[in-house]
Design a protein around this motif. Structure first.
Motif, PDB file in Angstrom:
ATOM      1  N   GLU A   8       8.098  32.310  38.180  1.00 53.02           N
ATOM      2  CA  GLU A   8       7.137  31.255  37.852  1.00 53.02           C
ATOM      3  C   GLU A   8       6.540  31.458  36.464  1.00 53.02           C
ATOM      4  O   GLU A   8       6.290  30.490  35.737  1.00 53.02           O
ATOM      5  N   SER A   9       6.305  32.716  36.095  1.00 50.59           N
ATOM      6  CA  SER A   9       5.727  32.995  34.783  1.00 50.59           C
ATOM      7  C   SER A   9       6.776  33.100  33.679  1.00 50.59           C
ATOM      8  O   SER A   9       6.423  33.194  32.500  1.00 50.59           O
ATOM      9  N   ASN A  10       8.047  33.086  34.066  1.00 48.24           N
ATOM     10  CA  ASN A  10       9.147  33.129  33.084  1.00 48.24           C
ATOM     11  C   ASN A  10      10.152  32.031  33.427  1.00 48.24           C
ATOM     12  O   ASN A  10      11.266  32.309  33.892  1.00 48.24           O
ATOM     13  N   PRO A  11       9.794  30.768  33.211  1.00 48.49           N
ATOM     14  CA  PRO A  11      10.655  29.657  33.637  1.00 48.49           C
ATOM     15  C   PRO A  11      11.990  29.574  32.892  1.00 48.49           C
ATOM     16  O   PRO A  11      12.869  28.811  33.314  1.00 48.49           O
ATOM     17  N   ASP A  12      12.155  30.358  31.841  1.00 54.65           N
ATOM     18  CA  ASP A  12      13.420  30.328  31.101  1.00 54.65           C
ATOM     19  C   ASP A  12      14.446  31.305  31.670  1.00 54.65           C
ATOM     20  O   ASP A  12      15.563  31.401  31.166  1.00 54.65           O
ATOM     21  N   ILE A  13      14.084  32.043  32.730  1.00 54.88           N
ATOM     22  CA  ILE A  13      15.023  32.982  33.348  1.00 54.88           C
ATOM     23  C   ILE A  13      15.908  32.261  34.358  1.00 54.88           C
ATOM     24  O   ILE A  13      15.416  31.466  35.156  1.00 54.88           O
ATOM     25  N   ARG A  14      17.189  32.534  34.303  1.00 50.71           N
ATOM     26  CA  ARG A  14      18.097  32.052  35.348  1.00 50.71           C
ATOM     27  C   ARG A  14      18.171  33.121  36.434  1.00 50.71           C
ATOM     28  O   ARG A  14      18.287  34.316  36.137  1.00 50.71           O
TER      29      ARG A  14
END
Length: 249
Positions: A120-126
């Motif tokens: 949630e705090s790193n929305p750019d992670i797949r």
């Protein structure tokens, strides 16, 4: 590194020194004297042993990092693009995290809310989930069920079902799995029809082969970029590891 391993390495080094000395023109008395001096020095300066341990541990860690990078590179397609594992995020994301899970694994359950918070705090992670049922028949039923739901009803229903299974406290049984599936909006008949199919069996076997290639010893295991994390790591420590991997990419 275990103390026994360190002492073995030090003893081996001492033997190597002894062998080298044996090839010189020193007399037996001179060699004995030198050995006594070395022993006395180590007894008077035990910090040398701690320094040697630190060097050996650092060397071992560096070797493990290099080995893990090689493993990830050799299995990159199976890890990141097997075509069937649940995937959240885009293929062009700057960082991918793969997690091997078992729905009855206590540490997987402990890690689950931490992982969700980090996503949630790193929305750019797949984020990719790979079911690896290793804790008995109920784990296998849960894995087959979620994989069938992903195939039949798509990633949104799968995510709800998978999350509910992971948050469930207590032993999973076939009845409990079916109840959680129903509460998650799963079409039970479709799930049951596909769960024991050859298709799901083939996918489970592919994940088992991958787990062996990754030298996985248990769940949870994470592949974060080209770093393999074997086991649970508290959220703050995992966040720090993620930032370290980002800086290295």
């Amino acid at each position: 590194m275990p103390m026994k391993t360190v002492m073995f390495a030090l003893a081996f080094s001492a033997l190597a020194v002894t062998g080298a000395l044996a090839q010189t023109d020193m007399t037996e008395a001179e060699r004995d004297s030198l050995h006594s001096e070395i022993r006395a020095y180590l007894l008077e300066n035990p910090e040398v042993l701690r320094e040697a341990m630190a060097v050996l541990e650092e060397r071992e860690a560096d070797e493990q990092v290099a080995e893990d990078q090689r493993i990830v590179e050799e299995n990159i397609d199976a890890l990141y693009a097997d075509g069937f594992s649940y995937t959240l995020g885009d293929a062009d994301s700057p960082l991918t995290i793969v997690e091997f899970i078992d729905y009855q694994c206590g540490y997987c359950k402990r890690a689950h809310p931490d992982v969700q918070a980090l996503l949630e705090s790193n929305p750019d992670i797949r984020y990719i989930i790979k079911e690896l049922p290793i804790l008995g028949p109920e784990s296998l039923v849960a894995a087959r069920s979620t994989m069938a739901v992903l195939e039949n009803q798509g990633p949104e229903t799968y995510a709800t079902f998978s999350d509910a299974l992971m948050r469930h406290q207590g032993k999973l049984t076939t009845a409990v799995i079916a109840s959680i599936a129903e509460e998650s909006g799963v079409n039970i008949d479709e799930m049951i029809a596909l769960a024991d199919s050859d298709l799901i069996t083939e996918r489970l076997n592919a994940t088992r082969v991958l787990a062996k290639a990754v030298k996985l010893s248990g769940t949870p295991t994470f592949v974060i970029g080209d770093v393999i994390l074997r086991g649970y790591l508290p959220k703050e420590d995992m966040a720090e590891l993620i930032e370290d991997v980002r800086e290295g990419t």
